[in-house]
Design a protein around this motif. Sequence first.
Motif, mmCIF file in Angstrom:
data_model
loop_
_atom_site.group_PDB
_atom_site.id
_atom_site.type_symbol
_atom_site.label_atom_id
_atom_site.label_comp_id
_atom_site.label_asym_id
_atom_site.label_seq_id
_atom_site.Cartn_x
_atom_site.Cartn_y
_atom_site.Cartn_z
ATOM 1 N N ARG A 94 1.248 5.541 -1.573
ATOM 2 C CA ARG A 94 0.508 6.787 -1.633
ATOM 3 C C ARG A 94 -0.643 6.723 -2.639
ATOM 4 O O ARG A 94 -0.514 6.159 -3.720
ATOM 5 C CB ARG A 94 1.463 7.912 -2.034
ATOM 6 C CG ARG A 94 0.907 9.307 -1.828
ATOM 7 C CD ARG A 94 2.032 10.248 -1.490
ATOM 8 N NE ARG A 94 2.819 10.561 -2.684
ATOM 9 C CZ ARG A 94 2.731 11.723 -3.331
ATOM 10 N NH1 ARG A 94 1.912 12.653 -2.916
ATOM 11 N NH2 ARG A 94 3.494 11.962 -4.370
ATOM 12 N N GLU A 95 -1.756 7.348 -2.276
ATOM 13 C CA GLU A 95 -2.898 7.374 -3.176
ATOM 14 C C GLU A 95 -2.643 8.380 -4.298
ATOM 15 O O GLU A 95 -2.208 9.502 -4.052
ATOM 16 C CB GLU A 95 -4.133 7.788 -2.383
ATOM 17 C CG GLU A 95 -5.392 7.784 -3.211
ATOM 18 C CD GLU A 95 -6.602 8.168 -2.371
ATOM 19 O OE1 GLU A 95 -6.936 7.407 -1.443
ATOM 20 O OE2 GLU A 95 -7.189 9.233 -2.632
ATOM 21 N N CYS B 72 -8.267 9.353 -6.862
ATOM 22 C CA CYS B 72 -9.421 9.053 -6.025
ATOM 23 C C CYS B 72 -10.676 9.401 -6.820
ATOM 24 O O CYS B 72 -10.813 10.516 -7.319
ATOM 25 C CB CYS B 72 -9.328 9.904 -4.759
ATOM 26 S SG CYS B 72 -10.892 10.137 -3.920
ATOM 27 N N ARG C 63 -9.912 3.732 -6.171
ATOM 28 C CA ARG C 63 -8.656 4.388 -5.791
ATOM 29 C C ARG C 63 -7.533 3.787 -6.618
ATOM 30 O O ARG C 63 -7.567 2.608 -6.954
ATOM 31 C CB ARG C 63 -8.332 4.115 -4.314
ATOM 32 C CG ARG C 63 -9.378 4.571 -3.334
ATOM 33 C CD ARG C 63 -9.255 6.070 -3.085
ATOM 34 N NE ARG C 63 -10.220 6.513 -2.099
ATOM 35 C CZ ARG C 63 -11.506 6.749 -2.342
ATOM 36 N NH1 ARG C 63 -11.983 6.602 -3.557
ATOM 37 N NH2 ARG C 63 -12.319 7.141 -1.383
ATOM 38 N N HIS D 125 -3.250 3.592 -6.436
ATOM 39 C CA HIS D 125 -2.070 3.917 -5.632
ATOM 40 C C HIS D 125 -0.811 3.815 -6.461
ATOM 41 O O HIS D 125 -0.784 3.163 -7.500
ATOM 42 C CB HIS D 125 -1.974 2.970 -4.429
ATOM 43 C CG HIS D 125 -3.131 3.069 -3.514
ATOM 44 N ND1 HIS D 125 -4.237 2.255 -3.634
ATOM 45 C CD2 HIS D 125 -3.385 3.907 -2.482
ATOM 46 C CE1 HIS D 125 -5.116 2.583 -2.711
ATOM 47 N NE2 HIS D 125 -4.629 3.588 -1.990
ATOM 48 N N GLU E 141 0.846 -1.194 0.000
ATOM 49 C CA GLU E 141 0.000 0.000 0.000
ATOM 50 C C GLU E 141 0.880 1.242 0.000
ATOM 51 O O GLU E 141 1.690 1.467 0.884
ATOM 52 C CB GLU E 141 -0.925 0.000 1.222
ATOM 53 C CG GLU E 141 -2.109 -0.935 1.073
ATOM 54 C CD GLU E 141 -2.995 -0.581 -0.109
ATOM 55 O OE1 GLU E 141 -3.581 0.504 -0.086
ATOM 56 O OE2 GLU E 141 -3.079 -1.380 -1.067
#
Lengths: 260, 195, 494
Positions: free
Chosen positions: C255-256, C259, C279, C281, C253
């Motif tokens: 950084r996004e 969105c 989302r 990433h 996981e």
Amino acid sequence: MRWDIHYRETWLHRTNPSLKLLVMMSIFILVLFLHNPNVLINLSIGLFLLFFIYTGYPLKYLLLFFLPFFVIFVSTASSMTLFGQGTTTWVQWGLVHVTKESFLRGMHLGFRALTFALLGLIFSLTTRPVYLFYSLMQQLKLKPKYAYSFLAGVRLIPIMLEEFQTVQNALKVRGAGHSGTLEKVKRYAVPLLSQSIRRAQRIAVAMEAKRFSNETKRTFYYRIGFSKYDLMFLFSMIGIIMLSYYAATVFPYIPVTDVR
Amino acid sequence: MQTTKGLKLADILTTIVISIVFGIVYKLWGPFYYFVKPFGLHVDQLIYGMWFIAATVAFLIIRKPGVALLAEIAASSGEFIMGSEWGLEVLLYGVVQGLFAEAAFAAFRYKQFDVFVVSLAAIGSTIGSLIMDFYKGYIEALAPWNLALFLLARFVGAVLISGVFASSLVKALEATGVTQMVRSASKEDYEQLDR
Amino acid sequence: MECIASVEQLRLKFPGKETLLFKDLSLSFKKGEKVLLIGPSGCGKSTLLQVLSGLIPHSVDIPMKAKHIRVPDNWGYVFQDPDSQFCMPFVDEEIAFVLENISVPREQMPERIEGLLRAVNLQVPPHTNIHTLSGGMKQRLALASVLALEPDVLFLDEPTAMIDDEGTEMIWRTVKQIAYDKTVIIVEHKIEHVLDFVDRIILFNDAGEIVADGEASTIFHNYKEVIASQGVWYPRIWDDYKKKKKVRRHSSEQREVICLENFQGYRNKEVKIRVNTARVHEGEWIAVTGKNGAGKSTLLHALMKLIPTDGEYKVYGNRLEQTKQLARRIAFVFQNPEFQFVTNSVWEEMAYSLRLEKRTEQEIASEVERLLKMFHLEEQKKQHPYQLSMGQKRRLSVAASIISGQKVFLLDEPTFGQDAKNTFALLELFESYREKGAAIIMVTHDEQIVKHFATRRWIIENGQLVRDEPVMPETKKALSVQGGSSREMGYSLS
């Protein structure tokens, strides 16, 4: 030719395309030599009715198609009205010089442009290009190599429009927005033209691979002949013209018979 | 190496397809033309010359007799089919403009492909369009100063767009290599087969 | 058996090129043979088909000569590009065009047309607009119109190069049905469905010379390495690839990047794509899959704001309204690379975006040189972008799109129509960017790519994102054992 719109097929659609083209061309030339605004106004009304009632398209689209022609009407009429020569001055303001003569001439030109536009619209709305070219080959002896090339070209129009859109998007993404008009035309033209040239060459080879030849005798999938609709078309056109002249002499709108 | 009379199928098809691309440009040029028409000072005439470009570009690419005329007819047909604001009139203008451009190329026996000849063809097309305008638009009835401006703008615009710009466009196309497909192979190419 | 087509001492040369494409090539084909021609791109296989059919020099003016040529009397030819072999707008009219050419009486045409459509399993009403057919259907229409000629010999010139897997299979199934009694000469890069059909393979090298010629299975087995090195898609190629490669794809996981909430894209004021929530990433490779016309490309267009959108859409936490702003952070690679070229040389093409950003010449030069090397385009840097090969064009379009340091890639079928060599090279380039934290959103029809490269999959159905799932390949465990850098055996590129 309109791609996605459903229309009702009318007798105008069933008229022989070559005949339709020739008759409309004749009216076009007639109008070029027509200087009586009364007749011209009547004629445009007649053609407008034909367009409105018998092309078989929904009202919404008819209005949509017709919209640009108002712009043409105004712009064609205005140039002559504002700057034409004449003796009876109405308004004089700087370079602008409106005279009675120039106004009438301007209006006449406006109606003339309208007539040409209507002739074109009626024709293109009621004629499938495939039938037109089959008819041109059968009635007017157009050489097949020209007819099928045109048809292949017409088939490519939607593909080209899609490509045009893609180029537009691609240029946007690449940030190539800021350039002069001609530079822009070039940015679009080079990819579209090179793609089209390659495609044309390939299609030509493919057609000859399918034994297309200008020399040998061919049969036709569509036989385009003449029918009662052609008489109907011929008579209605002659009718519109004669009525226009008759009404112009009996009930003239303006007492001018020549705008020159 | 077909020996049929006139243009080959590939030449015709290429001319027509090129012209249809310009048909699209012609169609888009209509609204633009009215956009720059601020009532009579004839700025619009400067850009009129775009409507002659199919003939010059197609000729520069294919370099054969008849191409210029065919191109102008095809481009105006394309414009017509896509619903031109001018309707049937574009077809006749197309024929006349094409004829005059063709005459310019014929005068040099279809052997010269430089800016000079295409500019001449552009001037030819301009004359053609003016003849049509003379009948259609009563241009002779414009005030003399206005008419002079009108003519000057149209001629200059035509030479710039359908002459100079058309040549540079074809140069850009030649750089992409696509024009090689269209033009016939040279004698040297055949001779090299025997090496 | 009787010889049906042959050339003897063929010499051929493209205008303007220095060297001959063929020098004294001799070949002959027997009646009823099914032959596959394999060779690297540009070795002249397609040109040879055109010579054998007589299209060169009859229709295409290319300098050639031969001591002797035998062209079959009755042949049909299917070309590569589905959009450039028809001249009529409707299915029935296109077939009728062929029937007209051979003077079939008009009365017999409708029946013949229906028969031909049945023969190629094209179940559409005869009067269907060709523009509405899929690529695979168009190629079967091409087959039908060729069959109208009642040919003894079929020339198939990469008929499935521009077609997805499903369409490809249908085409070959059809060919097998209709051509069992004909002579068939095939040029093809995707040979999975062809191998069990052909009985002879002729292998060319890049000088246009015959390397091997013989019984199909023998040639395939004895020359498998050569065939693989030519970028041919052969059966089980992905297995071989996996053996040589470690495909590592864990995405912790991070950084996004993007969105989306209640995001919609419109065409002509109609909702054409809808995403309820999603989302993206860093380090993710999202494969966007779904049927033709489901709205996959539309989604990419919406993400680039090339069409009107509404709803919540944030890139690195920012709402960006214009394509121009988005383009600084997101690279968009179009399907046809040519449409995005704006300059006259490879070097300038790469420098273009940097110039727009007003970087210093020194900076531009070093960045361009770095990417030229990475994308194997150094030798081509002075060429015109249009003059490159298919694979090079594609690499250039990617390189030029990502050069200003974008970390999100929107890719619309970037490997479509590419040979195996170029496909793997491109995928590896993307993978190397992904490892460094780029996020990739890629439309694809290729299940193998999804399986071996993607980390997530978005399924689009009827204009809606209906599933968003991680890709959990069974191969992962097996592969993670093998070590080595993923670029260890970088595919050498032409």
